[in-house]
Scaffold this motif. Sequence first.
Motif, PDB file in Angstrom:
ATOM      1  N   VAL A 111       0.821  -1.216   0.000  1.00  0.00           N
ATOM      2  CA  VAL A 111       0.000   0.000   0.000  1.00  0.00           C
ATOM      3  C   VAL A 111       0.854   1.265   0.000  1.00  0.00           C
ATOM      4  CG1 VAL A 111      -0.285   0.201   2.531  1.00  0.00           C
ATOM      5  CG2 VAL A 111      -2.098   1.026   0.986  1.00  0.00           C
ATOM      6  N   ASN A 112       2.027   1.233   0.623  1.00  0.00           N
ATOM      7  CA  ASN A 112       2.904   2.410   0.596  1.00  0.00           C
ATOM      8  C   ASN A 112       3.461   2.656  -0.801  1.00  0.00           C
ATOM      9  OD1 ASN A 112       2.618   2.973   3.367  1.00  0.00           O
ATOM     10  ND2 ASN A 112       4.270   1.576   3.905  1.00  0.00           N
ATOM     11  N   ASP A 113       3.705   1.574  -1.539  1.00  0.00           N
ATOM     12  CA  ASP A 113       4.137   1.721  -2.941  1.00  0.00           C
ATOM     13  C   ASP A 113       3.098   2.524  -3.724  1.00  0.00           C
ATOM     14  OD1 ASP A 113       6.365  -0.798  -3.682  1.00  0.00           O
ATOM     15  OD2 ASP A 113       5.252  -0.896  -1.805  1.00  0.00           O
ATOM     16  N   LEU A 114       1.843   2.129  -3.571  1.00  0.00           N
ATOM     17  CA  LEU A 114       0.766   2.796  -4.307  1.00  0.00           C
ATOM     18  C   LEU A 114       0.678   4.266  -3.941  1.00  0.00           C
ATOM     19  CD1 LEU A 114      -1.999   0.039  -4.075  1.00  0.00           C
ATOM     20  CD2 LEU A 114      -0.546   0.569  -6.042  1.00  0.00           C
ATOM     21  N   ALA A 115       0.840   4.579  -2.664  1.00  0.00           N
ATOM     22  CA  ALA A 115       0.789   5.969  -2.209  1.00  0.00           C
ATOM     23  C   ALA A 115       1.934   6.790  -2.800  1.00  0.00           C
ATOM     24  CB  ALA A 115       0.824   6.030  -0.688  1.00  0.00           C
ATOM     25  N   ARG A 116       3.037   6.116  -3.144  1.00  0.00           N
ATOM     26  CA  ARG A 116       4.186   6.806  -3.740  1.00  0.00           C
ATOM     27  C   ARG A 116       4.092   6.877  -5.260  1.00  0.00           C
ATOM     28  NH1 ARG A 116       9.743   5.099  -0.569  1.00  0.00           N
ATOM     29  NH2 ARG A 116       8.939   5.212   1.567  1.00  0.00           N
ATOM     30  N   GLY A 117       3.008   6.367  -5.815  1.00  0.00           N
ATOM     31  CA  GLY A 117       2.823   6.432  -7.261  1.00  0.00           C
ATOM     32  C   GLY A 117       3.465   5.300  -8.026  1.00  0.00           C
ATOM     33  N   ILE A 118       3.903   4.261  -7.330  1.00  0.00           N
ATOM     34  CA  ILE A 118       4.473   3.088  -7.998  1.00  0.00           C
ATOM     35  C   ILE A 118       3.337   2.301  -8.652  1.00  0.00           C
ATOM     36  CG2 ILE A 118       5.754   0.928  -7.637  1.00  0.00           C
ATOM     37  CD1 ILE A 118       7.141   2.365  -5.270  1.00  0.00           C
ATOM     38  N   SER A 119       3.546   1.834  -9.842  1.00  0.00           N
ATOM     39  CA  SER A 119       2.472   1.231 -10.637  1.00  0.00           C
ATOM     40  C   SER A 119       2.009  -0.107 -10.071  1.00  0.00           C
ATOM     41  CB  SER A 119       2.930   1.031 -12.078  1.00  0.00           C
ATOM     42  OG  SER A 119       3.963   0.061 -12.141  1.00  0.00           O
ATOM     43  N   ASN A 120       0.759  -0.442 -10.389  1.00  0.00           N
ATOM     44  CA  ASN A 120       0.169  -1.715  -9.964  1.00  0.00           C
ATOM     45  C   ASN A 120       1.029  -2.906 -10.344  1.00  0.00           C
ATOM     46  OD1 ASN A 120      -1.994  -0.192  -9.184  1.00  0.00           O
ATOM     47  ND2 ASN A 120      -3.413  -0.978 -10.714  1.00  0.00           N
ATOM     48  N   ASP A 121       1.428  -2.933 -11.619  1.00  0.00           N
ATOM     49  CA  ASP A 121       2.148  -4.114 -12.090  1.00  0.00           C
ATOM     50  C   ASP A 121       3.529  -4.235 -11.445  1.00  0.00           C
ATOM     51  OD1 ASP A 121       2.992  -1.875 -13.468  1.00  0.00           O
ATOM     52  OD2 ASP A 121       3.151  -2.869 -15.415  1.00  0.00           O
ATOM     53  N   THR A 122       4.137  -3.103 -11.087  1.00  0.00           N
ATOM     54  CA  THR A 122       5.419  -3.154 -10.391  1.00  0.00           C
ATOM     55  C   THR A 122       5.250  -3.693  -8.981  1.00  0.00           C
ATOM     56  OG1 THR A 122       6.323  -1.309 -11.679  1.00  0.00           O
ATOM     57  CG2 THR A 122       7.383  -1.783  -9.571  1.00  0.00           C
ATOM     58  N   VAL A 123       4.207  -3.248  -8.287  1.00  0.00           N
ATOM     59  CA  VAL A 123       3.934  -3.741  -6.937  1.00  0.00           C
ATOM     60  C   VAL A 123       3.681  -5.248  -6.974  1.00  0.00           C
ATOM     61  CG1 VAL A 123       2.426  -3.581  -4.922  1.00  0.00           C
ATOM     62  CG2 VAL A 123       2.987  -1.522  -6.216  1.00  0.00           C
ATOM     63  N   TYR A 124       2.840  -5.656  -7.896  1.00  0.00           N
ATOM     64  CA  TYR A 124       2.532  -7.079  -8.056  1.00  0.00           C
ATOM     65  C   TYR A 124       3.795  -7.886  -8.363  1.00  0.00           C
ATOM     66  CZ  TYR A 124       1.144 -11.204 -10.797  1.00  0.00           C
ATOM     67  OH  TYR A 124       1.037 -12.475 -11.309  1.00  0.00           O
ATOM     68  N   ALA A 125       4.597  -7.412  -9.306  1.00  0.00           N
ATOM     69  CA  ALA A 125       5.819  -8.128  -9.687  1.00  0.00           C
ATOM     70  C   ALA A 125       6.795  -8.214  -8.521  1.00  0.00           C
ATOM     71  CB  ALA A 125       6.473  -7.436 -10.878  1.00  0.00           C
ATOM     72  N   ASN A 126       6.902  -7.150  -7.742  1.00  0.00           N
ATOM     73  CA  ASN A 126       7.834  -7.152  -6.610  1.00  0.00           C
ATOM     74  C   ASN A 126       7.393  -8.115  -5.512  1.00  0.00           C
ATOM     75  OD1 ASN A 126       9.571  -5.327  -7.786  1.00  0.00           O
ATOM     76  ND2 ASN A 126       8.948  -3.585  -6.553  1.00  0.00           N
ATOM     77  N   ILE A 127       6.085  -8.189  -5.265  1.00  0.00           N
ATOM     78  CA  ILE A 127       5.595  -9.135  -4.257  1.00  0.00           C
ATOM     79  C   ILE A 127       5.883 -10.570  -4.707  1.00  0.00           C
ATOM     80  CG2 ILE A 127       3.555 -10.017  -3.041  1.00  0.00           C
ATOM     81  CD1 ILE A 127       2.399  -7.161  -3.221  1.00  0.00           C
ATOM     82  N   CYS A 128       5.653 -10.844  -5.973  1.00  0.00           N
ATOM     83  CA  CYS A 128       5.982 -12.174  -6.514  1.00  0.00           C
ATOM     84  C   CYS A 128       7.476 -12.445  -6.414  1.00  0.00           C
ATOM     85  CB  CYS A 128       5.527 -12.278  -7.962  1.00  0.00           C
ATOM     86  SG  CYS A 128       3.743 -12.166  -8.200  1.00  0.00           S
ATOM     87  N   ARG A 129       8.284 -11.415  -6.631  1.00  0.00           N
ATOM     88  CA  ARG A 129       9.739 -11.559  -6.534  1.00  0.00           C
ATOM     89  C   ARG A 129      10.156 -11.870  -5.103  1.00  0.00           C
ATOM     90  NH1 ARG A 129      14.256 -13.420  -8.530  1.00  0.00           N
ATOM     91  NH2 ARG A 129      16.085 -12.110  -8.191  1.00  0.00           N
ATOM     92  N   ILE A 130       9.525 -11.215  -4.141  1.00  0.00           N
ATOM     93  CA  ILE A 130       9.819 -11.494  -2.727  1.00  0.00           C
ATOM     94  C   ILE A 130       9.562 -12.961  -2.421  1.00  0.00           C
ATOM     95  CG2 ILE A 130       9.062 -11.051  -0.347  1.00  0.00           C
ATOM     96  CD1 ILE A 130       8.412  -8.136  -1.334  1.00  0.00           C
ATOM     97  N   ALA A 131       8.385 -13.436  -2.804  1.00  0.00           N
ATOM     98  CA  ALA A 131       8.034 -14.834  -2.549  1.00  0.00           C
ATOM     99  C   ALA A 131       8.991 -15.786  -3.274  1.00  0.00           C
ATOM    100  CB  ALA A 131       6.595 -15.100  -2.984  1.00  0.00           C
ATOM    101  N   SER A 132       9.318 -15.477  -4.518  1.00  0.00           N
ATOM    102  CA  SER A 132      10.208 -16.338  -5.304  1.00  0.00           C
ATOM    103  C   SER A 132      11.598 -16.430  -4.697  1.00  0.00           C
ATOM    104  CB  SER A 132      10.294 -15.823  -6.745  1.00  0.00           C
ATOM    105  OG  SER A 132       9.029 -15.880  -7.382  1.00  0.00           O
ATOM    106  N   LEU A 133      12.098 -15.323  -4.178  1.00  0.00           N
ATOM    107  CA  LEU A 133      13.414 -15.338  -3.540  1.00  0.00           C
ATOM    108  C   LEU A 133      13.401 -16.139  -2.246  1.00  0.00           C
ATOM    109  CD1 LEU A 133      14.637 -11.674  -4.131  1.00  0.00           C
ATOM    110  CD2 LEU A 133      15.669 -13.768  -5.033  1.00  0.00           C
ATOM    111  N   ILE A 134      12.288 -16.105  -1.525  1.00  0.00           N
ATOM    112  CA  ILE A 134      12.183 -16.935  -0.324  1.00  0.00           C
ATOM    113  C   ILE A 134      12.218 -18.412  -0.719  1.00  0.00           C
ATOM    114  CG2 ILE A 134      10.746 -17.578   1.663  1.00  0.00           C
ATOM    115  CD1 ILE A 134       9.678 -14.699   1.654  1.00  0.00           C
TER     116      ILE A 134
END
Length: 228
Positions: A111-134
Amino acid sequence: MTMIPSTKNSRWFSMMGLLILLSTMQALSQEQRFGTYYQQRKTLFELMPNTKNEIIFLGNSITDGGEWSELFQNRHVKNRGISGDITEGVLYRLEEVTESKPAKVFILIGVNDLARGISNDTVYANICRIASLIFEQSPKTTVYIQSILPVNPDFGKFTGHCSKTEDILWINKQLAQWCKHKPAEFIDLFLHFKNTTNNHMNPSFTNDGLHLTGKGYLHWANIIRPYL
């Protein structure tokens, strides 16, 4: 006899020194970009001893505000929330999370990403990246991706966050679909926290439209207790 370094060796040492300096400057720049509170929490986490069977709650201020070990009366539960954090900040500090080879990780971020104007698809991709790295760094860890919580603009606070309902819904939908094809489980917190009449945060669980009150944390704990 004094050895005179060759021009080639001198250039090599100079290049190595430059690379080390650039790497150090980049790390310092990242730390400064994420803020002083981020540095305080990150350095604390890094000094805490690793223990067996850790259950980690990973996220921003909403996670940071929870007394998770008390809520669950479980000494294995660790809070790795940092107020104000974004998906890139989580990626930058993820090694501290995975080095203990935790039993479970519960992720809530975005949610902080969105408040900073970071795009939906970037937020989604980064969350998937977090999980993938784990998955990659700690293959035996069970990963839970929690949906971004609803927000409520009626309080008139955190307007940059509380105007993002449609974005939150889109990201949550994509994450739910992604988890169907990956070794991660999606937990739909949004459904449990929204009003029955609209997609805003139920005011019973918040006093500012973004963060949770005690009742909100108890509600959250009851939702995820079966996953522990």
